[in-house]
Each structure stands twice: as C-alpha cells, then as structure tokens.
Design a protein around this motif. Structure first.
Motif, PDB file in Angstrom:
ATOM      1  N   GLN A 261       0.831  -1.208   0.000  1.00  0.00           N
ATOM      2  CA  GLN A 261       0.000   0.000   0.000  1.00  0.00           C
ATOM      3  C   GLN A 261       0.864   1.256   0.000  1.00  0.00           C
ATOM      4  O   GLN A 261       0.563   2.246  -0.694  1.00  0.00           O
ATOM      5  N   LYS A 262       1.974   1.218   0.767  1.00  0.00           N
ATOM      6  CA  LYS A 262       2.883   2.363   0.806  1.00  0.00           C
ATOM      7  C   LYS A 262       3.520   2.588  -0.560  1.00  0.00           C
ATOM      8  O   LYS A 262       3.620   3.730  -1.042  1.00  0.00           O
ATOM      9  N   THR A 263       3.945   1.470  -1.177  1.00  0.00           N
ATOM     10  CA  THR A 263       4.540   1.581  -2.510  1.00  0.00           C
ATOM     11  C   THR A 263       3.530   2.124  -3.519  1.00  0.00           C
ATOM     12  O   THR A 263       3.830   2.964  -4.371  1.00  0.00           O
ATOM     13  N   LEU A 264       2.301   1.657  -3.410  1.00  0.00           N
ATOM     14  CA  LEU A 264       1.243   2.110  -4.308  1.00  0.00           C
ATOM     15  C   LEU A 264       0.964   3.603  -4.127  1.00  0.00           C
ATOM     16  O   LEU A 264       0.772   4.347  -5.092  1.00  0.00           O
ATOM     17  N   ASN A 265       0.940   4.046  -2.862  1.00  0.00           N
ATOM     18  CA  ASN A 265       0.721   5.473  -2.587  1.00  0.00           C
ATOM     19  C   ASN A 265       1.841   6.333  -3.174  1.00  0.00           C
ATOM     20  O   ASN A 265       1.606   7.416  -3.718  1.00  0.00           O
ATOM     21  N   ASP A 266       3.090   5.826  -3.017  1.00  0.00           N
ATOM     22  CA  ASP A 266       4.231   6.571  -3.570  1.00  0.00           C
ATOM     23  C   ASP A 266       4.117   6.673  -5.085  1.00  0.00           C
ATOM     24  O   ASP A 266       4.399   7.725  -5.672  1.00  0.00           O
ATOM     25  N   GLN A 267       3.712   5.582  -5.710  1.00  0.00           N
ATOM     26  CA  GLN A 267       3.570   5.612  -7.166  1.00  0.00           C
ATOM     27  C   GLN A 267       2.453   6.565  -7.593  1.00  0.00           C
ATOM     28  O   GLN A 267       2.545   7.244  -8.613  1.00  0.00           O
ATOM     29  N   THR A 268       1.377   6.614  -6.788  1.00  0.00           N
ATOM     30  CA  THR A 268       0.278   7.541  -7.096  1.00  0.00           C
ATOM     31  C   THR A 268       0.745   8.989  -7.014  1.00  0.00           C
ATOM     32  O   THR A 268       0.408   9.830  -7.862  1.00  0.00           O
ATOM     33  N   LYS A 269       1.563   9.296  -5.975  1.00  0.00           N
ATOM     34  CA  LYS A 269       2.093  10.655  -5.847  1.00  0.00           C
ATOM     35  C   LYS A 269       2.996  10.988  -7.026  1.00  0.00           C
ATOM     36  O   LYS A 269       2.943  12.098  -7.580  1.00  0.00           O
ATOM     37  N   ASN A 270       3.848  10.032  -7.405  1.00  0.00           N
ATOM     38  CA  ASN A 270       4.734  10.279  -8.546  1.00  0.00           C
ATOM     39  C   ASN A 270       3.936  10.501  -9.826  1.00  0.00           C
ATOM     40  O   ASN A 270       4.285  11.323 -10.677  1.00  0.00           O
ATOM     41  N   GLN A 271       2.839   9.727  -9.951  1.00  0.00           N
ATOM     42  CA  GLN A 271       1.999   9.888 -11.133  1.00  0.00           C
ATOM     43  C   GLN A 271       1.387  11.286 -11.184  1.00  0.00           C
ATOM     44  O   GLN A 271       1.364  11.934 -12.230  1.00  0.00           O
ATOM     45  N   LYS A 272       0.888  11.778 -10.054  1.00  0.00           N
ATOM     46  CA  LYS A 272       0.292  13.115 -10.017  1.00  0.00           C
ATOM     47  C   LYS A 272       1.337  14.178 -10.345  1.00  0.00           C
ATOM     48  O   LYS A 272       1.074  15.134 -11.072  1.00  0.00           O
ATOM     49  N   LEU A 273       2.558  14.000  -9.787  1.00  0.00           N
ATOM     50  CA  LEU A 273       3.624  14.968 -10.044  1.00  0.00           C
ATOM     51  C   LEU A 273       3.992  14.996 -11.521  1.00  0.00           C
ATOM     52  O   LEU A 273       4.178  16.059 -12.123  1.00  0.00           O
ATOM     53  N   LEU A 274       4.069  13.785 -12.124  1.00  0.00           N
ATOM     54  CA  LEU A 274       4.388  13.720 -13.547  1.00  0.00           C
ATOM     55  C   LEU A 274       3.274  14.344 -14.389  1.00  0.00           C
ATOM     56  O   LEU A 274       3.531  15.013 -15.398  1.00  0.00           O
ATOM     57  N   GLU A 275       2.027  14.137 -13.981  1.00  0.00           N
ATOM     58  CA  GLU A 275       0.917  14.727 -14.717  1.00  0.00           C
ATOM     59  C   GLU A 275       0.947  16.248 -14.649  1.00  0.00           C
ATOM     60  O   GLU A 275       0.691  16.936 -15.640  1.00  0.00           O
ATOM     61  N   GLU A 276       1.277  16.784 -13.478  1.00  0.00           N
ATOM     62  CA  GLU A 276       1.376  18.243 -13.339  1.00  0.00           C
ATOM     63  C   GLU A 276       2.534  18.779 -14.175  1.00  0.00           C
ATOM     64  O   GLU A 276       2.408  19.814 -14.840  1.00  0.00           O
ATOM     65  N   THR A 277       3.682  18.076 -14.139  1.00  0.00           N
ATOM     66  CA  THR A 277       4.833  18.503 -14.934  1.00  0.00           C
ATOM     67  C   THR A 277       4.520  18.444 -16.418  1.00  0.00           C
ATOM     68  O   THR A 277       4.910  19.315 -17.199  1.00  0.00           O
ATOM     69  N   LEU A 278       3.775  17.381 -16.808  1.00  0.00           N
ATOM     70  CA  LEU A 278       3.390  17.238 -18.211  1.00  0.00           C
ATOM     71  C   LEU A 278       2.477  18.381 -18.655  1.00  0.00           C
ATOM     72  O   LEU A 278       2.624  18.935 -19.745  1.00  0.00           O
ATOM     73  N   ALA A 279       1.537  18.752 -17.787  1.00  0.00           N
ATOM     74  CA  ALA A 279       0.634  19.866 -18.121  1.00  0.00           C
ATOM     75  C   ALA A 279       1.412  21.177 -18.265  1.00  0.00           C
ATOM     76  O   ALA A 279       1.176  21.964 -19.181  1.00  0.00           O
ATOM     77  N   THR A 280       2.382  21.404 -17.341  1.00  0.00           N
ATOM     78  CA  THR A 280       3.197  22.623 -17.420  1.00  0.00           C
ATOM     79  C   THR A 280       4.007  22.656 -18.704  1.00  0.00           C
ATOM     80  O   THR A 280       4.114  23.692 -19.368  1.00  0.00           O
ATOM     81  N   ALA A 281       4.584  21.495 -19.051  1.00  0.00           N
ATOM     82  CA  ALA A 281       5.390  21.436 -20.271  1.00  0.00           C
ATOM     83  C   ALA A 281       4.528  21.710 -21.506  1.00  0.00           C
ATOM     84  O   ALA A 281       4.961  22.369 -22.455  1.00  0.00           O
ATOM     85  N   LYS A 282       3.291  21.196 -21.503  1.00  0.00           N
ATOM     86  CA  LYS A 282       2.401  21.456 -22.636  1.00  0.00           C
ATOM     87  C   LYS A 282       2.062  22.936 -22.754  1.00  0.00           C
ATOM     88  O   LYS A 282       1.994  23.486 -23.861  1.00  0.00           O
ATOM     89  N   HIS A 283       1.847  23.577 -21.597  1.00  0.00           N
ATOM     90  CA  HIS A 283       1.581  25.019 -21.616  1.00  0.00           C
ATOM     91  C   HIS A 283       2.780  25.785 -22.174  1.00  0.00           C
ATOM     92  O   HIS A 283       2.625  26.724 -22.963  1.00  0.00           O
ATOM     93  N   ASP A 284       3.999  25.397 -21.734  1.00  0.00           N
ATOM     94  CA  ASP A 284       5.204  26.050 -22.254  1.00  0.00           C
ATOM     95  C   ASP A 284       5.323  25.833 -23.752  1.00  0.00           C
ATOM     96  O   ASP A 284       5.736  26.713 -24.512  1.00  0.00           O
ATOM     97  N   HIS A 285       4.959  24.612 -24.187  1.00  0.00           N
ATOM     98  CA  HIS A 285       5.017  24.305 -25.609  1.00  0.00           C
ATOM     99  C   HIS A 285       4.093  25.220 -26.403  1.00  0.00           C
ATOM    100  O   HIS A 285       4.451  25.765 -27.454  1.00  0.00           O
TER     101      HIS A 285
END
Length: 302
Positions: free
Chosen positions: A226-250
């Motif tokens: 469960q801890k590993t899954l939570n960490d992966q969920t946080k990483n996924q959200k962070l990557l999604e936010e970074t991806l959205a920012t990169a698209k805006h910059d693009h």
C-alpha cells in the motif's frame, strides 16, 4: 587615447559619447556664464558704496547665495532630467527587440573610470585636437538596416524553434515516464490482489495456531504494498502536473514563434525588394490586360 580599449565601446558608440559630452559642455558653459552674471550684476547694482556695514555685507551675501543656489540647483535638476531622457532612448530601443538592460549605479562613483572619462574629455576637446564646428553637427538617424532586422528575427525564430524541439522531447519523455508509472501501478495492484487471493486460500488449509502469524505477515506485506502504491500515485500526479506545465510552455513557445514569423513577414513586406517586385508584377498585369484588349479587337466575331 584608445577609448574603446578602456571602456569597451565601438566607434559608433564612442561618437555618441562624444556628442553627449559636447552637449553637456555647452550646457555647463552656459550655466557658468549665468553664475558669472550674478556676480557681475551684484557688483554693478550693490557695490557702489565705498564702505558697508556688517549687516549690509550679510544682506548682500545672502542675496547672492540665494541666486547662485537657485541657478546651481536648476542646472543639477536639468542635468538629471536630461540623463533620464537619454536612458529612456536607450531602453526604448532595447525594448523593441525584447531586451532588458541593467545598470550598475555603483559604477557611477568608480574613480578609476571617472578619471578615464576626464582624460578622454581633455584629449577630445583641447584646442589642438578640437574638431571643426561642422563635425559637431549630429547627423540624422539612418534608417534601420533591413538586413540586420531580418537577421535578428531569424535568430529569434531559430531560438524559438530550438526551444520548441526541446519541449517536444521533454513532453515525450514525460509521457513515457507517466506510462511506466501507470504500468507499475497496475502491476502492484495485481500483486496485491494475488496476495489477497493467496491469503484466502491459505486460511482453508492451515491450522488455527498458525493463522495469527500468517495474518501478521500478510498485514505487513499489505502495508508495504500500500505504501509503494501510494508513492507511485504521488509520482503519477507529479508527472501529470509537470506534463501539463510542459504542454503550456510548448503552446507559449509556438505562439511566440508565430508572432516572430509574422513580424519577419511584415518586415520583408516593408523592404525595397518586396516593393519593387510588387510594382513589377502590377506593371506586368497591366501589360497583359492591355494585350488581351488588343487581341480582342482582331478576333472574329462568333
């Protein structure tokens, strides 16, 4: 004296400095004449008696002080305002090319540089080296070099294109990372389901005394998963936010690229070559129309 070697200015900027120094010297000479006239007026209007009392001398000096103070203050204010206008010209030219200039106020008190300017002024404006009055007339500003303008726009377009390619590569990397995170999350969820299935099957085959130990172990494994899954969920959200920012910059870079290309096209339409080409095409069209009218006269009627 090589002023360029001392202050790092090219010939064009050196001439601009000389023009400003010539302007400042003329204003300074005019103000000094005004101050001299203050003393001259005092001598002619007040110093007509042979003797003066202490009160009269104090009154004369106070009046002279007020006049000189006003003249000097007016000149200092005027000099400061003219310097602001000079800076405004430089900043306005820089802003046309989206440049941001910076000034170091502390350098205005650099005694070494001030001494260099003093020596340069002496060498430039001494009577033996003084230029003719004709040279003192500032030439009119020449038109902006069309080739230089186009070159700057092309450089800006290339820079935006390179940044656009970098953003595309970054977007692709982030998308791959997001996909990997989703795959890993799915694997962890399947592993947890398998573990829960094993736990359910094991309860049917083990004895009661071993059930408590097995449940503790399963609870520990479940917590870790469960801890590993939570960490992966946080990483996924962070990557999604970074991806959205990169698209805006693009999108922003694409917009800047479009503006730069339109500006380049506009500058090209203002060039002499474009105007000449347009004039030639217009003349050719008129000639073709005239030839068609002439040919129509000789064609047999249907």
């Amino acid at each position: 004296m090589n002023f360029k070697a001392e202050l790092g200015l090219n010939e064009h900027h050196q001439n601009e400095v000389i023009n400003y120094m010539r302007f400042a010297r003329s204003k300074r000479a005019l103000r000094l004449k005004t101050v001299d006239s203050c003393f001259q007026d005092l001598q002619e209007s007040r110093l007509v008696e042979e003797t003066f009392t202490a009160d009269e001398v104090s009154e004369v000096l106070n009046g002279l002080q007020a006049v000189v103070h006003s003249e000097v203050e007016s000149e200092l204010i005027h000099t400061a305002h003219t310097n602001v206008l000079l800076l405004r010209q430089l900043f306005a030219q820089a802003e046309k090319w989206y440049l941001k200039l910076q000034t170091d106020i502390s350098e205005l008190e650099n005694r070494e540089l001030l001494e260099q300017v003093v020596e340069f002024e002496k060498a430039e404006f001494t009577s033996s080296n003084k230029k003719p009055i004709v040279d003192a007339i500032k030439p009119k500003l020449a038109p902006v070099n069309e080739g230089g303008t186009t070159e700057l726009l092309n450089k800006e377009i290339l820079r935006l294109q390179e940044e656009n390619e970098k953003l595309k590569s970054r977007l692709k990397t982030l998308e791959m990372q997001a996909t990997d995170v989703l795959d890993e999350k799915a694997q962890l969820e399947r592993a947890l389901q398998d573990l829960q299935l094993v736990q359910g099957n094991a309860k049917d085959f083990i004895e009661a005394q071993d059930l408590s130990d097995l449940e503790d172990r399963v609870a520990t494994l479940r917590s870790e998963f469960q801890k590993t899954l939570n960490d992966q969920t946080k990483n996924q959200k962070l990557l999604e936010e970074t991806l959205a920012t990169a698209k805006h910059d693009h999108l922003r870079i694409q917009e800047q690229l479009s503006v730069a290309e339109k500006e380049l096209e506009k500058k090209f339409q203002q060039t002499a070559a474009y105007r000449n080409m347009k004039e030639i095409l217009t003349k050719k069209n008129d000639q073709i129309k005239d030839l068609r009218r002439r040919l129509a006269k000789y064609e047999p009627e249907s």
